[in-house]
Motif scaffolding. Structure first.
Motif, PDB file in Angstrom:
ATOM      1  N   TYR A  70       0.976  -1.225   0.068  1.00 52.42           N
ATOM      2  CA  TYR A  70       0.039   0.153   0.469  1.00 52.42           C
ATOM      3  C   TYR A  70       0.963   1.603   0.066  1.00 52.42           C
ATOM      4  N   THR A  71       0.738   2.320  -0.384  1.00 56.03           N
ATOM      5  CA  THR A  71       1.388   3.414  -0.370  1.00 56.03           C
ATOM      6  C   THR A  71      -0.312   4.451  -0.115  1.00 56.03           C
ATOM      7  N   LYS A  72       0.253   5.882   1.016  1.00 61.00           N
ATOM      8  CA  LYS A  72      -0.816   6.403   1.879  1.00 61.00           C
ATOM      9  C   LYS A  72      -2.062   6.965   0.851  1.00 61.00           C
ATOM     10  N   ALA A  73      -1.094   6.779  -0.381  1.00 59.57           N
ATOM     11  CA  ALA A  73      -2.020   7.328  -1.551  1.00 59.57           C
ATOM     12  C   ALA A  73      -3.358   6.287  -1.396  1.00 59.57           C
ATOM     13  N   SER A  74      -2.888   5.061  -1.987  1.00 59.11           N
ATOM     14  CA  SER A  74      -3.545   3.807  -2.354  1.00 59.11           C
ATOM     15  C   SER A  74      -4.287   3.444  -2.053  1.00 59.11           C
ATOM     16  N   ALA A  75      -4.013   3.769  -0.028  1.00 58.64           N
ATOM     17  CA  ALA A  75      -4.489   3.631   0.886  1.00 58.64           C
ATOM     18  C   ALA A  75      -5.812   4.357   1.650  1.00 58.64           C
ATOM     19  N   ALA A  76      -5.775   5.379   1.240  1.00 60.25           N
ATOM     20  CA  ALA A  76      -6.189   6.409   1.752  1.00 60.25           C
ATOM     21  C   ALA A  76      -8.443   6.014   1.107  1.00 60.25           C
ATOM     22  N   PRO A  77      -8.711   5.580  -0.172  1.00 65.53           N
ATOM     23  CA  PRO A  77     -10.011   5.618  -0.647  1.00 65.53           C
ATOM     24  C   PRO A  77     -10.519   3.748  -0.447  1.00 65.53           C
ATOM     25  N   GLU A  78      -9.044   3.335   0.053  1.00 69.03           N
ATOM     26  CA  GLU A  78      -9.459   2.242   0.458  1.00 69.03           C
ATOM     27  C   GLU A  78     -10.431   2.268   2.423  1.00 69.03           C
ATOM     28  N   MET A  79      -9.466   3.465   2.874  1.00 66.28           N
ATOM     29  CA  MET A  79      -9.454   3.641   4.409  1.00 66.28           C
ATOM     30  C   MET A  79     -10.748   4.197   4.480  1.00 66.28           C
ATOM     31  N   GLU A  80     -11.988   4.602   3.240  1.00 70.39           N
ATOM     32  CA  GLU A  80     -12.557   5.304   4.043  1.00 70.39           C
ATOM     33  C   GLU A  80     -13.698   4.606   3.462  1.00 70.39           C
ATOM     34  N   ARG A  81     -13.517   3.611   2.633  1.00 64.30           N
ATOM     35  CA  ARG A  81     -14.510   2.892   2.513  1.00 64.30           C
ATOM     36  C   ARG A  81     -14.878   1.657   3.364  1.00 64.30           C
ATOM     37  N   ASP A  82     -13.731   1.090   4.392  1.00 67.60           N
ATOM     38  CA  ASP A  82     -13.561   0.728   5.680  1.00 67.60           C
ATOM     39  C   ASP A  82     -14.613   0.927   6.823  1.00 67.60           C
ATOM     40  N   LEU A  83     -13.788   2.915   6.662  1.00 67.71           N
ATOM     41  CA  LEU A  83     -14.798   3.226   7.678  1.00 67.71           C
ATOM     42  C   LEU A  83     -16.498   3.508   7.661  1.00 67.71           C
ATOM     43  N   GLU A  84     -16.440   3.262   6.570  1.00 72.34           N
ATOM     44  CA  GLU A  84     -18.410   2.893   6.094  1.00 72.34           C
ATOM     45  C   GLU A  84     -18.567   1.976   6.075  1.00 72.34           C
ATOM     46  N   ARG A  85     -17.745   0.957   5.955  1.00 72.02           N
ATOM     47  CA  ARG A  85     -18.007  -0.280   6.888  1.00 72.02           C
ATOM     48  C   ARG A  85     -17.920  -0.497   8.504  1.00 72.02           C
ATOM     49  N   LEU A  86     -17.432   0.090   8.569  1.00 70.38           N
ATOM     50  CA  LEU A  86     -17.884  -0.201  10.424  1.00 70.38           C
ATOM     51  C   LEU A  86     -18.925   0.640  10.809  1.00 70.38           C
ATOM     52  N   THR A  87     -19.184   1.459  10.405  1.00 72.12           N
ATOM     53  CA  THR A  87     -20.657   2.877  10.474  1.00 72.12           C
ATOM     54  C   THR A  87     -21.106   2.067  10.684  1.00 72.12           C
TER      55      THR A  87
END
Ligand code: AMP
Ligand code: MG
Length: 311
Positions: A70-87
């Motif tokens: 992962y890079t910081k850039a490739s992680a960002a959209p994935e992180m956004e999706r994971d946070l939505e999943r967590l909610t």
């Protein structure tokens, strides 16, 4: 120019062009296949970071700056999706009110337990989520067995509890600072496994994260705490005592990872030099585990007439 010659030339040129087009399209197919492979070659971080039961890990040889492609850039959209999943998943878990989840965060000072709670667990609705930090035991707590102060904070039905430090301090600071004789703390590994097995048997999912930073990273983070007046409150002189015992802490962590990463309650080693990777790893692993529980909104609690309209 003879028409044959011309025709040959045109035909050859046409064939050349067609070959070029085919080669280009083959190259593009290869490129897109290998891109797809790169994307697909991300094994789940759960599989990458889990400590298999009974496996000895050498933490001094484990890369605290690893990012698994992962890079910081490739992680960002994935992180956004994971946070939505967590909610979404936490809302379902809470509404369903049947299962419980315990998340344990451990790590050397400045490893980022607080940051993880802020950036990952921030996705949860505070209703149904409970954070508990374990400090130096009070005299009352010391007057009981060491799990006495832990048990009241485990999650209820529908809840997620997050432990910032935990009962594992009993085989960390207690061992390294020699607060108990070895004959006593040696027994804690099996006792802790039995305690966690009890929680799991009773319907709790347990996920334990060891946030790993290296010594240089800790130096920078401690120095930043000294330099920044808004962070100074987090600094304790005792943090330096723990830093001086770095190798003994690593050894204590290696032992608990080997002995207490069970099928029921696994440990994950999270390379945490990069805060964005640490957050991504914890978010992804927790979201995948909640997903597996398939929490669902319950139906109505009583029969509702199909034609009911609210006046
Ligand atoms: P902090 O997490 O920075 O607020 O610090 C909490 C402190 O409490 C750490 O220095 C821990 O080592 C200490 N602590 C937590 N649990 C125990 C325990 N069971 N015995 C002794 N010290 C503990
Ligand atoms: Mg501290």
């Amino acid at each position: 120019m003879s028409p044959i010659g011309n025709g040959n030339f045109e035909r050859r040129a046409g064939q050349k062009q067609a070959t070029r087009r085919r080669t280009l399209s083959r190259l593009l197919t290869c490129a897109s296949r290998s891109l797809a492979k790169t994307v697909a070659s991300h094994r789940s971080l759960r599989d990458e970071l889990i400590v298999p039961h009974g496996e000895h890990v050498q933490l001094s040889k484990t890369d605290a700056a690893a990012t698994f492609g992962y890079t910081k850039a490739s992680a960002a959209p994935e992180m956004e999706r994971d946070l939505e999943r967590l909610t979404d998943l936490q809302e379902r878990l809470w509404a369903e009110g049947r299962r419980r989840v315990l998340i344990v965060l451990q790590g050397i000072d400045t490893a980022g337990k607080g940051g993880t709670i802020e950036h990952v667990m921030g996705a949860f609705n505070p209703q149904g989520c409970h954070v508990h930090g374990f400090k130096v035991p009070t005299p009352d707590e010391l007057a009981h067995d060491y799990l006495w102060r832990v048990h009241p904070h485990v999650p209820r039905n529908g809840e997620i509890s997050i432990f910032d430090r935990s009962h594992y301090e009993q085989v960390l600071v207690v061992r390294v600072a020699e607060l108990e004789p070895e004959a006593r703390w040696r027994k804690h590994y099996e006792q802790i496994n039995a305690f966690e097995q009890l929680l799991v048997d009773e319907g709790t999912t347990i996920l334990k994260f060891f946030l790993l930073i290296d010594r240089d990273e800790q130096r920078e983070r401690l120095q930043a705490r000294l330099d920044d007046p808004s962070k100074r409150w987090k600094f304790r002189m005792a943090d330096l005592d723990a830093r001086a015992q770095w190798d003994r802490y690593l050894e204590a962590y290696e032992d608990l990872l080997e002995r207490c990463s069970t099928k029921a309650a696994p440990w994950f080693i999270v390379p945490s030099n990069h805060k964005w990777f640490r957050n991504l790893a914890v978010a992804q692993i927790v979201a995948d585990a909640l997903d597996e529980l398939k929490p669902a909104f319950p139906g109505p609690v009583e029969p509702i007439p199909p034609d009911l309209r609210i006046e």
